[in-house]
Structure formats: C-alpha cells, structure tokens
Design an enzyme around this catalytic site. Structure first.
Site, short mmCIF file in Angstrom:
data_model
loop_
_atom_site.label_atom_id
_atom_site.label_comp_id
_atom_site.label_asym_id
_atom_site.label_seq_id
_atom_site.Cartn_x
_atom_site.Cartn_y
_atom_site.Cartn_z
NE ARG A 264 -3.79 -2.14 -0.10
CZ ARG A 264 -3.45 -3.26 -0.76
NH1 ARG A 264 -2.34 -3.30 -1.47
NH2 ARG A 264 -4.23 -4.31 -0.73
CB SER B 61 -8.48 -0.41 4.67
OG SER B 61 -9.02 -1.59 4.18
CD GLU C 28 -5.04 0.82 2.81
OE1 GLU C 28 -4.68 -0.10 3.56
OE2 GLU C 28 -5.72 0.63 1.79
#
Ligand code: FAD
Length: 259
Positions: A143, A185, A255
């Site tokens: 990510r 998320s 995130e």
C-alpha cells in the site's frame, strides 16, 4: 492550466471536506510547473482544506492504448474502465481492478490491491513530466509507492487470458464491506495482523464520534453516517490509534491519506 471548483463533501468517497478551487493539469508542461498535491478520485482521502494547493488530472489523461505487447493507460483512467477494456480484449491480471474504486494514478501511488494482487504486479514503467521511470526505479511495497512526482501514464505488460472465475472470487471477497460512505480501509494491516481485529479488540468497533464511526460490519472502515465532519474523523482516528496502542501495543499506520 485552468481551475475547477470541487465540493469534496460530494466528490470524495467518504463525503467529507470543503468546497475548493483545484488546478486542472492538462498536459506535461502543467504537470512540470504544478507544485501542489495531486488528487485522483479521492477514494482514499480525507481533505481537510488546510492545503489549498490541490491539482487534478484533466480528461487528456483518460486513455488506454494497446500497442504490441504493452498496455498504455492515462493516469486519470478509472480502474473500472481498465477492467472493462482488459475483459473485452481478453487480458489477464486486471481482474482485481474491477472492484477497486479510483484512478490509475491513485492506485499507483497507493500500490492498491486486493487479496495478494496489486497494481505494481504487471507494471513496467510510469510516465512523469520528465520521462519514464522503470518499475525497478520506484520503491514500493504494501500500500505505498514512492513515485516522486505526478504519474501521468502507466505501462503494463500484457498476457492473454481474462479470468472470469477469479473476477467473481475477488468480487465476493468484498461482500463484507459496509455500504456507507468511506475511504476503504482506514489503517494498514500491521505485519501478520489485521487492523480491523485490533480495533475491535480495543473496543472501537461501532464506536461513533459525531457522524463518523468504525463500522459494525468491518471495524477498519471509518464510515460517514451522512452528517460526519472532518473534525469528527480526525478525532476518532486519533482515539482508535491511542486505544489500540494501549490495548495491544501496536501503532496503527494510516492507509487513508489526510491532506
Ligand atoms: C469502498 C472502498 C473500497 C476500497 N477497497 C480497496 C481495496 O480493496 N484495496 C485497495 O488497495 N484500496 C481500496 N480502496 C482505496 C482506493 O480504492 C485506493 O486507494 C485507490 O488507489 C485510490 O485511488 P484515487 O484515484 O481515488 O486516489 P486518491 O484517493 O485521490 O489519492 C490517493 C493518493 O494517491 C495520490 N495520487 C493520486 N493521483 C496521483 C497521480 N496521478 N500521481 C501521483 N500521485 C497520485 C494522492 O496524492 C494521494 O496521496 C477502497 C476505497 C473505497 C472507498
């Protein structure tokens, strides 16, 4: 470069943020001279309004071109459109993009992915205002990717064999996601752990501040019940990080990008 007014409480998927004028980047010269922050589809963003210098890619960067053994994709293209193109042209490796909201630029920057598949897998190079960088020149991991500039185009290697079964499998994996507005998320999964599990164990699943809450359906989704404010989001994020740290000793890393 012209300006465009965006209401981030409507544009962003989490439905938060102010009305702002953003610069529309229309070509490589614009990309070279622009020194603010670039916004894609705002599916992973909380826009606070503190940074007033935001830019967005214009429709000039919405294209997909199949040339010999490579796929050239403008960074403003949505994942859904790439998926449709890949399906129609029987290309493998883009099935996971079908369910991922956002633009290719945002996906590159986040190294977005699903169930072990991520955007860097089939990537060959990324085009910036000053030329192409090969994948090996771009530091990336779970990510994140250090692009170091505004991505204008992604080049992918292609293989034949679109896989409908894989697409259905990946689509089903998303069934436990809440339907309320969110930015996906909220936190990254720590190594060998799950952010949602840690949030739940810290007693924050379903916890609400103002109009924002960690979803009852999936604790790592920070959802907006419609009347959420940026301040509510920032407060509840900070509280969750504190509670999880106290409860399990893990420092949750965001995130979602707060800009
Ligand atoms: C319901 C839901 C489910 C989701 N599920 C997933 C999932 O399963 N997996 C996953 O990985 N993500 C998921 N996400 C998050 C989101 O889909 C990805 O992070 C996606 O990559 C965001 O793309 P974007 O264009 O909206 O980027 P934005 O949110 O606009 O921006 C994200 C970051 O990318 C940067 N950026 C944007 N465009 C460029 C560019 N052209 N050049 C350089 N940097 C750029 C921005 O500055 C910012 O730092 C989900 C989101 C939602 C709302």
């Amino acid at each position: 470069m012209h300006k465009k007014t965006i209401d981030f409480s409507k544009y962003s998927s989490i439905r938060l943020g102010p009305v702002m004028d953003v610069s529309v980047i229309e070509n490589e010269a614009d990309a070279k001279s622009f020194d603010g922050l670039i916004v894609g589809g705002a599916y992973n963003l909380i826009v606070t309004g503190k940074n007033q210098n935001l830019g967005i890619l214009g429709e000039e960067f919405e294209y997909v071109r199949l040339e010999e053994d490579k796929l050239y994709v403008g960074a403003a293209m949505s994942g859904g459109r790439i998926f449709s193109f890949a399906k129609k042209n029987d290309l493998a490796g883009f099935e996971f993009i079908g369910g991922l909201p956002g633009t290719i630029g945002g996906m590159l920057s986040m190294n977005a992915g699903l169930k072990g598949q991520e955007i860097f897998n089939n990537l060959v190079a990324v085009k910036f205002a000053d030329g192409y960088k090969q994948k090996s020149e771009i530091e990336h991991g779970y990510r994140y990717a250090k692009l170091g500039g505004i991505a204008l185009e992604a080049v992918f290697e292609i293989k034949n064999g679109y896989d409908e079964v894989l697409y259905e499998e990946l689509k089903n994996a998303r069934k436990n996601q809440p339907k309320n507005p969110s930015a996906g998320s909220c936190f990254k999964n720590p190594l060998n752990n799950f952010a949602g599990k840690l949030i739940e164990e810290a007693g924050m699943k379903g916890y609400q501040i103002g109009g924002m809450a960690f979803s009852e359906i999936h604790a790592n989704f920070l959802v907006n019940f419609g009347n959420g404010k940026v301040e509510d989001a920032l407060e509840i994020i900070e509280l969750a990080q504190k509670k999880v740290l106290e409860n399990s000793g893990v420092k949750l890393e965001l995130e979602v990008k707060i800009i």
